[in-house]
Design a protein around this motif. Sequence first.
Motif, mmCIF file in Angstrom:
data_model
loop_
_atom_site.group_PDB
_atom_site.id
_atom_site.type_symbol
_atom_site.label_atom_id
_atom_site.label_comp_id
_atom_site.label_asym_id
_atom_site.label_seq_id
_atom_site.Cartn_x
_atom_site.Cartn_y
_atom_site.Cartn_z
ATOM 1 N N ASN A 1 7.018 7.779 -6.622
ATOM 2 C CA ASN A 1 8.001 6.805 -6.132
ATOM 3 C C ASN A 1 7.891 6.581 -4.627
ATOM 4 N N ALA A 2 7.604 7.629 -3.875
ATOM 5 C CA ALA A 2 7.440 7.492 -2.427
ATOM 6 C C ALA A 2 6.213 6.643 -2.109
ATOM 7 N N PHE A 3 5.123 6.845 -2.848
ATOM 8 C CA PHE A 3 3.914 6.041 -2.644
ATOM 9 C C PHE A 3 4.199 4.573 -2.923
ATOM 10 N N ILE A 4 4.906 4.312 -4.020
ATOM 11 C CA ILE A 4 5.249 2.937 -4.384
ATOM 12 C C ILE A 4 6.094 2.296 -3.291
ATOM 13 N N LYS A 5 7.102 3.005 -2.824
ATOM 14 C CA LYS A 5 8.003 2.461 -1.806
ATOM 15 C C LYS A 5 7.285 2.266 -0.476
ATOM 16 N N ARG A 6 6.536 3.269 -0.037
ATOM 17 C CA ARG A 6 5.868 3.207 1.268
ATOM 18 C C ARG A 6 4.859 2.067 1.327
ATOM 19 N N ASN A 7 4.229 1.777 0.210
ATOM 20 C CA ASN A 7 3.187 0.743 0.186
ATOM 21 C C ASN A 7 3.670 -0.582 -0.382
ATOM 22 N N HIS A 8 4.992 -0.702 -0.583
ATOM 23 C CA HIS A 8 5.600 -1.950 -1.076
ATOM 24 C C HIS A 8 4.935 -2.430 -2.366
ATOM 25 N N LEU A 9 4.843 -1.523 -3.339
ATOM 26 C CA LEU A 9 4.154 -1.811 -4.596
ATOM 27 C C LEU A 9 5.110 -1.920 -5.773
ATOM 28 N N GLU A 10 6.383 -2.147 -5.499
ATOM 29 C CA GLU A 10 7.386 -2.206 -6.557
ATOM 30 C C GLU A 10 7.060 -3.269 -7.602
ATOM 31 N N HIS A 11 6.354 -4.301 -7.203
ATOM 32 C CA HIS A 11 6.057 -5.431 -8.094
ATOM 33 C C HIS A 11 4.812 -5.212 -8.958
ATOM 34 N N ILE A 12 4.067 -4.134 -8.704
ATOM 35 C CA ILE A 12 2.811 -3.916 -9.414
ATOM 36 C C ILE A 12 3.051 -3.128 -10.698
ATOM 37 N N GLU A 13 2.509 -3.639 -11.786
ATOM 38 C CA GLU A 13 2.518 -2.904 -13.054
ATOM 39 C C GLU A 13 1.277 -2.020 -13.069
ATOM 40 N N ILE A 14 1.449 -0.760 -13.409
ATOM 41 C CA ILE A 14 0.323 0.168 -13.409
ATOM 42 C C ILE A 14 -0.484 -0.053 -14.685
ATOM 43 N N SER A 15 -1.683 -0.581 -14.526
ATOM 44 C CA SER A 15 -2.525 -0.914 -15.673
ATOM 45 C C SER A 15 -3.234 0.335 -16.204
ATOM 46 N N GLU A 16 -3.931 0.158 -17.304
ATOM 47 C CA GLU A 16 -4.711 1.241 -17.892
ATOM 48 C C GLU A 16 -5.873 1.590 -16.967
ATOM 49 N N ASN A 17 -6.332 2.831 -17.043
ATOM 50 C CA ASN A 17 -7.495 3.256 -16.270
ATOM 51 C C ASN A 17 -8.690 2.418 -16.697
ATOM 52 N N ASN A 18 -9.488 1.976 -15.710
ATOM 53 C CA ASN A 18 -10.595 1.086 -16.032
ATOM 54 C C ASN A 18 -11.903 1.557 -15.431
ATOM 55 N N GLY A 19 -11.991 2.823 -15.055
ATOM 56 C CA GLY A 19 -13.247 3.357 -14.551
ATOM 57 C C GLY A 19 -14.260 3.491 -15.675
ATOM 58 N N PRO A 20 -15.550 3.591 -15.334
ATOM 59 C CA PRO A 20 -16.580 3.655 -16.379
ATOM 60 C C PRO A 20 -16.435 4.868 -17.290
ATOM 61 N N LEU A 21 -15.978 5.983 -16.777
ATOM 62 C CA LEU A 21 -15.801 7.162 -17.620
ATOM 63 C C LEU A 21 -14.689 6.936 -18.643
ATOM 64 N N ALA A 22 -13.608 6.292 -18.209
ATOM 65 C CA ALA A 22 -12.520 5.971 -19.138
ATOM 66 C C ALA A 22 -13.004 4.992 -20.208
ATOM 67 N N ARG A 23 -13.834 4.026 -19.814
ATOM 68 C CA ARG A 23 -14.354 3.062 -20.791
ATOM 69 C C ARG A 23 -15.316 3.735 -21.765
ATOM 70 N N LEU A 24 -16.163 4.646 -21.258
ATOM 71 C CA LEU A 24 -17.101 5.369 -22.128
ATOM 72 C C LEU A 24 -16.372 6.207 -23.173
ATOM 73 N N ARG A 25 -15.321 6.880 -22.725
ATOM 74 C CA ARG A 25 -14.584 7.759 -23.607
ATOM 75 C C ARG A 25 -13.579 7.005 -24.460
ATOM 76 N N GLY A 26 -13.292 5.790 -24.075
ATOM 77 C CA GLY A 26 -12.289 5.026 -24.808
ATOM 78 C C GLY A 26 -10.885 5.548 -24.592
ATOM 79 N N ASN A 27 -10.692 6.319 -23.506
ATOM 80 C CA ASN A 27 -9.369 6.916 -23.234
ATOM 81 C C ASN A 27 -8.768 6.298 -21.982
ATOM 82 N N ARG A 28 -8.516 5.066 -22.033
ATOM 83 C CA ARG A 28 -7.919 4.385 -20.890
ATOM 84 C C ARG A 28 -6.483 4.846 -20.740
ATOM 85 N N ARG A 29 -6.346 6.036 -20.240
ATOM 86 C CA ARG A 29 -5.109 6.754 -19.952
ATOM 87 C C ARG A 29 -4.772 7.692 -21.019
#
Length: 84
Positions: A56-84
């Motif tokens: 919550n502090a990171f969100i507030k400090r960086n004014h990210l209240e409007h951002i929806e946290i999407s699924e992980n999209n790194g290549p390892l997450a895509r390879l494993r099919g475990n996007r979070r």
Amino acid sequence: MLFWNYHSNEGNPESIKWGTGLYRYLEDIEALQILRDIVSVKEGKDDHDHAVDVLNAFIKRNHLEHIEISENNGPLARLRGNRR
């Protein structure tokens, strides 16, 4: 926490390597995904509330209240099919 679950190289998004010796930064969404996953890992533990406070502090400090946290999209997450 495996870095390549979150980050992908812009020039070669399927590659699981740095490719250059340049210093790297995390995008805000990557930091949010990591913090979200830490909160998830800490579920039911004594320091869960602290992890939530850090997120919550990171969100507030960086004014990210409007951002929806999407699924992980790194290549390892895509390879494993475990996007979070």
